[in-house]
Enzyme design. Structure first.
Site, short mmCIF file in Angstrom:
data_model
loop_
_atom_site.label_atom_id
_atom_site.label_comp_id
_atom_site.label_asym_id
_atom_site.label_seq_id
_atom_site.Cartn_x
_atom_site.Cartn_y
_atom_site.Cartn_z
N HIS A 120 0.85 -1.19 0.00
CA HIS A 120 0.00 0.00 0.00
C HIS A 120 0.89 1.25 0.00
O HIS A 120 1.35 1.71 1.05
CB HIS A 120 -0.93 -0.05 1.23
CG HIS A 120 -1.85 1.10 1.33
ND1 HIS A 120 -2.31 1.60 2.52
CD2 HIS A 120 -2.42 1.87 0.37
CE1 HIS A 120 -3.11 2.62 2.31
NE2 HIS A 120 -3.19 2.81 1.01
N ASN A 129 -5.18 4.13 6.69
CA ASN A 129 -6.52 4.68 6.42
C ASN A 129 -7.47 4.54 7.59
O ASN A 129 -8.45 5.29 7.69
CB ASN A 129 -7.10 4.06 5.16
CG ASN A 129 -6.42 4.65 3.95
OD1 ASN A 129 -6.17 5.85 3.91
ND2 ASN A 129 -6.08 3.82 2.98
N1 LIG Z 1 -5.25 8.05 -4.60
C1 LIG Z 1 -4.61 7.81 -3.48
O1 LIG Z 1 -4.18 8.72 -2.74
C2 LIG Z 1 -4.33 6.40 -3.08
C3 LIG Z 1 -3.39 6.14 -2.07
C4 LIG Z 1 -3.10 4.81 -1.75
C5 LIG Z 1 -3.77 3.78 -2.41
N2 LIG Z 1 -4.70 4.07 -3.37
C6 LIG Z 1 -5.37 2.96 -4.04
O2 LIG Z 1 -4.71 2.74 -5.29
C7 LIG Z 1 -5.66 2.24 -6.25
C8 LIG Z 1 -5.66 3.12 -7.48
O3 LIG Z 1 -6.02 4.43 -7.08
P1 LIG Z 1 -5.73 5.68 -8.03
O4 LIG Z 1 -5.99 6.88 -7.19
O5 LIG Z 1 -4.44 5.54 -8.75
O6 LIG Z 1 -6.94 5.51 -9.10
P2 LIG Z 1 -7.10 6.22 -10.52
O7 LIG Z 1 -8.55 6.34 -10.73
O8 LIG Z 1 -6.24 7.45 -10.59
O9 LIG Z 1 -6.46 5.15 -11.55
C9 LIG Z 1 -7.00 3.88 -11.81
C10 LIG Z 1 -6.56 3.43 -13.19
O10 LIG Z 1 -7.01 2.09 -13.38
C11 LIG Z 1 -7.45 1.95 -14.73
N3 LIG Z 1 -8.38 0.82 -14.81
C12 LIG Z 1 -9.69 0.76 -14.45
N4 LIG Z 1 -10.16 -0.48 -14.67
C13 LIG Z 1 -9.14 -1.21 -15.17
C14 LIG Z 1 -9.01 -2.56 -15.60
N5 LIG Z 1 -10.03 -3.42 -15.53
N6 LIG Z 1 -7.80 -2.97 -16.08
C15 LIG Z 1 -6.76 -2.12 -16.16
N7 LIG Z 1 -6.83 -0.82 -15.77
C16 LIG Z 1 -8.00 -0.38 -15.28
C17 LIG Z 1 -8.08 3.29 -15.06
O11 LIG Z 1 -8.13 3.50 -16.47
C18 LIG Z 1 -7.15 4.26 -14.33
O12 LIG Z 1 -6.10 4.69 -15.19
C19 LIG Z 1 -7.01 2.15 -5.50
O13 LIG Z 1 -7.15 0.87 -4.98
C20 LIG Z 1 -6.84 3.17 -4.39
O14 LIG Z 1 -7.66 2.91 -3.30
C21 LIG Z 1 -4.98 5.35 -3.73
#
Ligand SMILES: NC(=O)c1ccc[n+]([C@@H]2O[C@H](COP(=O)([O-])OP(=O)(O)OC[C@H]3O[C@@H](n4cnc5c(N)ncnc54)[C@H](O)[C@@H]3O)[C@@H](O)[C@H]2O)c1
Length: 318
Positions: A176, A226
């Protein structure tokens, strides 16, 4: 990969007894290539840091061509910025860029050693993806998720229809990463019930190769980061919706009163309001504790498509 990084629990136990301290590093050193699924803000950062710090080839897969082009353009911008600030040389930037390749096909993970999934925080999406990863990834590959809150045990269970067959589920772990990945040093490593010790050790050591500082936590709703952070953000949004303070007052008091770089509303915009809502829903549902009820305003903002920085509008305009 010269030798398989996972050799089963029995051999792992023998290795631990014989040479415990060197085994995890050996497993991590055996990671010669990485796959990252999802080229959004987290996936792109993870891919870039793996290429820059661990210096391994990275295959970045996303369902959307547009997300891949946007992600790569952003990676190039970050590398150019590092060069202009003399943090790295042009040669190092070129080397990191040359290690990044993109694809829209998950099947292109068929020869990578360590996969990190970073698709949106939607449980069924992650379960479907891990079911598929178990089929397309090599039998030794680590299957890591960047989930913010979904149970690692449930994600691992999705790799098989036979719970007694742990050949894939024992390789599932959570790495994470914190946002923004190139800047934040912390990574939380979480084991599910099925995760083997070799998998956990490999994840910890590989994250260290990426220049990160690791914390290990249990598979409990919200894990550590979180469980603590999201109720804080949610409470700030409830203060806004109930008129206890306006946006600027809320952010100013926490920024200037607790010495953090941004207040909770601005931080929520940076994380993504959809991600914040998903995490609060998981905390609420899985604990059944009303103290985790998501703010009504947070739900409405997501309904409106105002997801924060990534969509151009959240509590602030971007
Ligand atoms: N944003 C944050 O601060 C943060 C911090 C830690 C963890 N996370 C976790 O990281 C993960 C991603 O978050 P994010 O903020 O980068 O999301 P995001 O929405 O910025 O990016 C997600 C990406 O996944 C792609 N995607 C969607 N469905 C897909 C599929 N079936 N196959 C391949 N690609 C696919 C989308 O096109 C998009 O580019 C989540 O689980 C989130 O909870 C986020």
């Amino acid at each position: 990969m010269a030798s398989s990084i996972l050799r089963g629990r029995a051999l792992g136990a023998v290795r631990q007894a014989r040479c415990f301290s060197s085994s995890p590093r050996q497993y991590a050193a055996d990671v010669k290539s990485v796959g990252v699924l999802g080229a959004g803000q987290m996936g792109l950062g993870i891919a870039l840091v793996a290429a820059q710090k661990a210096q391994v080839p990275v295959t970045l897969v996303d369902a959307s061509e547009q997300a891949l082009s946007k992600g790569i353009a952003f990676a190039e911008k970050l590398l150019a910025k590092d060069v202009s600030k003399s943090r790295i040389t042009q040669e190092q930037a070129d080397q990191a860029r040359s290690l990044l390749t993109t694809s829209t096909k998950i099947e292109d993970f068929s020869s990578v050693d360590f996969i990190i999934e970073a698709v949106p925080e939607i449980p069924q999406l992650k379960f479907d993806i891990f079911s598929k990863l178990a089929k397309v990834a090599p039998p030794h590959a680590i299957l890591a998720t960047n989930t913010s809150s979904i149970s690692i045990t449930r994600i691992a269970a999705a790799t098989t229809t036979d719970p007694n067959d742990t050949s894939a589920s024992s390789r599932v772990v959570s790495t994470h990463f914190m946002n923004p990945v190139p800047v934040q040093k912390g990574v939380e490593i979480i084991s599910g019930l099925q995760t083997s010790k070799e998998t956990l050790d490999t994840a910890v050591e590989f994250c260290k190769r990426m220049g990160k500082v690791t914390s290990v936590s249990a598979d409990s709703p919200g894990f550590l980061a979180n469980r603590i952070l999201m109720p804080y953000i949610n409470e700030a949004i409830i203060c806004l919706e109930t008129g206890v303070g306006d946006r600027d007052s809320i952010d100013a008091i926490m920024k200037n009163g607790t010495n953090v770089p941004m207040g909770p509303l601005q931080l929520a915009d940076f994380i993504g309001l959809d991600t914040c809502l998903s995490i609060m829903k998981v905390l609420h549902t899985e604990t059944g504790d009303s103290k985790y009820r998501p703010s009504v305003l947070l739900g409405k903002m997501v309904d409106a498509g105002w997801l924060g920085k990534k969509s151009g509008k959240g509590f602030y305009d971007y």
